[in-house]
Design a protein around this motif. Structure first.
Motif, mmCIF file in Angstrom:
data_model
loop_
_atom_site.group_PDB
_atom_site.id
_atom_site.type_symbol
_atom_site.label_atom_id
_atom_site.label_comp_id
_atom_site.label_asym_id
_atom_site.label_seq_id
_atom_site.Cartn_x
_atom_site.Cartn_y
_atom_site.Cartn_z
ATOM 1 N N ALA A 1 0.933 -1.150 0.511
ATOM 2 C CA ALA A 1 0.410 -0.113 -0.095
ATOM 3 C C ALA A 1 0.531 1.207 0.289
ATOM 4 N N HIS A 2 0.835 2.438 -1.414
ATOM 5 C CA HIS A 2 1.301 3.651 -1.317
ATOM 6 C C HIS A 2 0.306 4.242 -0.211
ATOM 7 N N ILE A 3 1.116 5.449 0.483
ATOM 8 C CA ILE A 3 -0.314 6.313 0.642
ATOM 9 C C ILE A 3 0.758 7.547 0.889
ATOM 10 N N HIS A 4 0.057 8.557 0.723
ATOM 11 C CA HIS A 4 -0.058 9.728 0.868
ATOM 12 C C HIS A 4 -1.061 9.794 1.884
ATOM 13 N N VAL A 5 -1.371 11.202 2.614
ATOM 14 C CA VAL A 5 -2.499 11.767 3.705
ATOM 15 C C VAL A 5 -2.699 13.188 3.051
ATOM 16 N N ARG A 6 -4.213 13.261 3.768
ATOM 17 C CA ARG A 6 -5.137 14.484 2.913
ATOM 18 C C ARG A 6 -5.387 15.621 4.283
ATOM 19 N N ASP A 7 -6.344 16.910 4.745
ATOM 20 C CA ASP A 7 -6.226 17.675 5.374
ATOM 21 C C ASP A 7 -7.737 16.586 5.486
ATOM 22 N N PRO A 8 -7.959 16.190 6.738
ATOM 23 C CA PRO A 8 -9.625 15.418 7.191
ATOM 24 C C PRO A 8 -10.757 17.087 6.575
ATOM 25 N N GLN A 9 -9.815 18.055 6.929
ATOM 26 C CA GLN A 9 -11.165 19.508 6.852
ATOM 27 C C GLN A 9 -11.716 19.556 5.074
ATOM 28 N N THR A 10 -10.436 19.581 4.453
ATOM 29 C CA THR A 10 -10.570 20.249 2.881
ATOM 30 C C THR A 10 -10.028 18.901 1.799
ATOM 31 N N GLY A 11 -9.449 17.587 2.371
ATOM 32 C CA GLY A 11 -9.403 16.866 1.421
ATOM 33 C C GLY A 11 -8.566 16.783 0.561
ATOM 34 N N GLY A 12 -7.432 17.855 0.940
ATOM 35 C CA GLY A 12 -5.721 18.699 0.238
ATOM 36 C C GLY A 12 -4.599 17.902 0.552
ATOM 37 N N ILE A 13 -4.162 18.556 0.493
ATOM 38 C CA ILE A 13 -2.472 17.688 0.676
ATOM 39 C C ILE A 13 -2.443 17.978 1.864
ATOM 40 N N SER A 14 -1.744 17.642 2.751
ATOM 41 C CA SER A 14 -1.247 17.395 4.185
ATOM 42 C C SER A 14 0.066 16.228 4.352
ATOM 43 N N HIS A 15 0.960 17.323 5.421
ATOM 44 C CA HIS A 15 2.091 16.682 5.760
ATOM 45 C C HIS A 15 2.032 16.129 7.221
ATOM 46 N N SER A 16 1.275 16.048 7.322
ATOM 47 C CA SER A 16 0.946 15.505 9.390
ATOM 48 C C SER A 16 1.783 14.384 9.453
ATOM 49 N N LEU A 17 2.335 14.748 10.757
ATOM 50 C CA LEU A 17 3.362 13.850 11.102
ATOM 51 C C LEU A 17 1.818 12.411 11.688
ATOM 52 N N ASP A 18 1.420 12.985 12.496
ATOM 53 C CA ASP A 18 -0.116 12.428 13.429
ATOM 54 C C ASP A 18 -0.969 11.487 11.934
ATOM 55 N N HIS A 19 -0.898 12.472 10.850
ATOM 56 C CA HIS A 19 -1.816 11.246 10.183
ATOM 57 C C HIS A 19 -0.942 10.416 9.619
ATOM 58 N N PHE A 20 0.032 10.757 9.233
ATOM 59 C CA PHE A 20 0.551 9.179 8.413
ATOM 60 C C PHE A 20 1.176 8.770 9.969
ATOM 61 N N ARG A 21 1.463 8.947 11.688
ATOM 62 C CA ARG A 21 1.545 8.160 12.160
ATOM 63 C C ARG A 21 0.408 7.116 12.335
ATOM 64 N N GLU A 22 -1.403 7.719 12.652
ATOM 65 C CA GLU A 22 -2.578 6.868 12.764
ATOM 66 C C GLU A 22 -3.008 5.920 12.004
ATOM 67 N N VAL A 23 -2.118 6.225 10.347
ATOM 68 C CA VAL A 23 -2.568 5.465 9.348
ATOM 69 C C VAL A 23 -1.950 3.947 9.357
ATOM 70 N N MET A 24 -0.494 4.265 9.979
ATOM 71 C CA MET A 24 0.440 3.229 9.956
ATOM 72 C C MET A 24 0.231 2.764 10.901
ATOM 73 N N GLU A 25 -0.801 3.655 12.547
ATOM 74 C CA GLU A 25 -0.945 2.244 13.506
ATOM 75 C C GLU A 25 -2.446 1.678 13.336
ATOM 76 N N ARG A 26 -3.256 1.950 12.705
ATOM 77 C CA ARG A 26 -4.942 1.529 12.358
ATOM 78 C C ARG A 26 -3.701 0.326 11.372
ATOM 79 N N VAL A 27 -3.321 0.249 10.372
ATOM 80 C CA VAL A 27 -2.937 -0.762 9.256
ATOM 81 C C VAL A 27 -1.640 -1.702 10.310
ATOM 82 N N ARG A 28 -0.748 -1.616 10.896
ATOM 83 C CA ARG A 28 -0.617 -2.146 11.599
ATOM 84 C C ARG A 28 -1.582 -3.497 13.002
ATOM 85 N N GLU A 29 -2.523 -2.825 12.640
ATOM 86 C CA GLU A 29 -3.044 -3.083 14.090
ATOM 87 C C GLU A 29 -3.935 -3.963 14.025
ATOM 88 N N SER A 30 -4.239 -4.190 12.153
ATOM 89 C CA SER A 30 -5.158 -4.476 11.582
ATOM 90 C C SER A 30 -4.682 -6.549 12.114
#
Length: 302
Positions: free
Chosen positions: A46-75
């Protein structure tokens, strides 16, 4: 013909696509769920970018990347994770003063681009290997920036996926390898069909493949309607493949796609050609990736 194919699903990207297909994931939870959906459909990576949850636009948020990684790895599903490190290179000249960046310009230093990779240590990350007239903007990746970024990725022990949008990018990626900035057998991704880079056709893919160094692993993708033709062509020419809503929004004319449906369709093409899609575990061993559950190089030593 490659009969053991790594299949990447690029689940969201950063483009202005969310209004065109409601299946494009936006929030970290949605992006993680799309990674899991792709894995259950048979994707290797899986190749991932993250987006601004409010606008759907570009985001570089470390917290967003961390949440994606944790959710996938905990599945309960397994998939190789590939974080983009190619954001922060968009230059859109101001209409009144083209020496300045206008609205939409988004520039990051190599250290800023690398932050999610260095903090989260995915198995793979992208390293885009040159600048490009990317549609109506300029995507900036200077040589010295790329050398600095390659050193950061190397020090983190993450394998770079060398994204090449034109022949000159392959030339420079080979130079990085010659300078000792790429460890092991390199992994290339040939990015086809993006205006105004390499075209999505057989002649271009073959020319780029023929410029790869000995021992290189490679994959290719096309965007839009060329996505599935390039799946077939890459497998036939000995490469691996990529699909997903980052690159194409349609399952067929008039039918919006999901990531799982695109993975399933690509898997069917590979199967019809006499090949098979590699599992995430097989992918780690084939590419000598570090297994996140053990910290050891798959198929090798720590």
């Amino acid at each position: 013909m490659n009969r053991n194919v790594i299949l990447t699903c690029a689940v969201t990207g950063a483009g202005d696509t969310t209004a065109k297909n409601p299946n494009v994931p936006v929030t970290p939870r949605q992006i993680a769920d799309s990674c899991i959906e792709a894995a259950r459909a048979g994707a290797s990576i899986a190749h991932i970018h993250v987006r601004d949850p409010q606008t759907g636009g570009i985001s570089h948020s470390l917290d967003h990347f961390r949440e994606v990684m944790e959710r996938v790895r905990e599945s309960d599903t397994d998939i190789v994770m590939n974080i983009t490190a190619g954001g922060g290179g968009d230059w859109i000249p101001d209409t009144q003063d083209p020496t300045r960046g206008g609205p939409g310009t988004d520039i990051q230093t190599p250290a800023q681009r690398h932050e999610p990779v260095g903090e989260l240590l995915p198995e793979l990350c992208t390293l885009d290997c040159g600048s490009l007239n990317f549609s109506d903007m300029v995507y900036i990746n200077t040589a010295d920036w790329l050398r600095e970024h390659a050193r950061l990725v190397q020090a983190a022990g993450v394998k770079p996926e060398l994204e090449c949008f034109d022949l000159g990018h392959i030339w420079f990626a080979r130079q990085l390898q010659q300078e000792g900035l790429i460890d092991g057998d390199p992994l290339y991704q040939l990015c086809l069909g993006i205006p105004w880079g390499a075209e999505a056709d057989t002649e271009t893919m073959l020319a780029m493949r023929n410029k790869l160094p000995a021992g290189a692993n490679w994959a290719a993708f096309g965007i839009g309607r060329e996505q599935m033709p390039m799946v077939a062509q890459a497998a036939l020419l000995g490469g691996h493949v990529r699909v997903g809503l980052e690159d194409n929004l349609m399952l067929k004319k008039g039918v919006l796609a999901t990531n799982g449906e695109l993975v399933d369709k690509a898997s069917g093409i590979i199967d019809g050609l006499g090949g098979r899609v590699m599992t995430p575990a097989e992918t780690r061993a084939h590419l000598a990736l570090r297994d996140p559950s053990t910290g050891r190089i798959a198929g090798g030593d720590a």
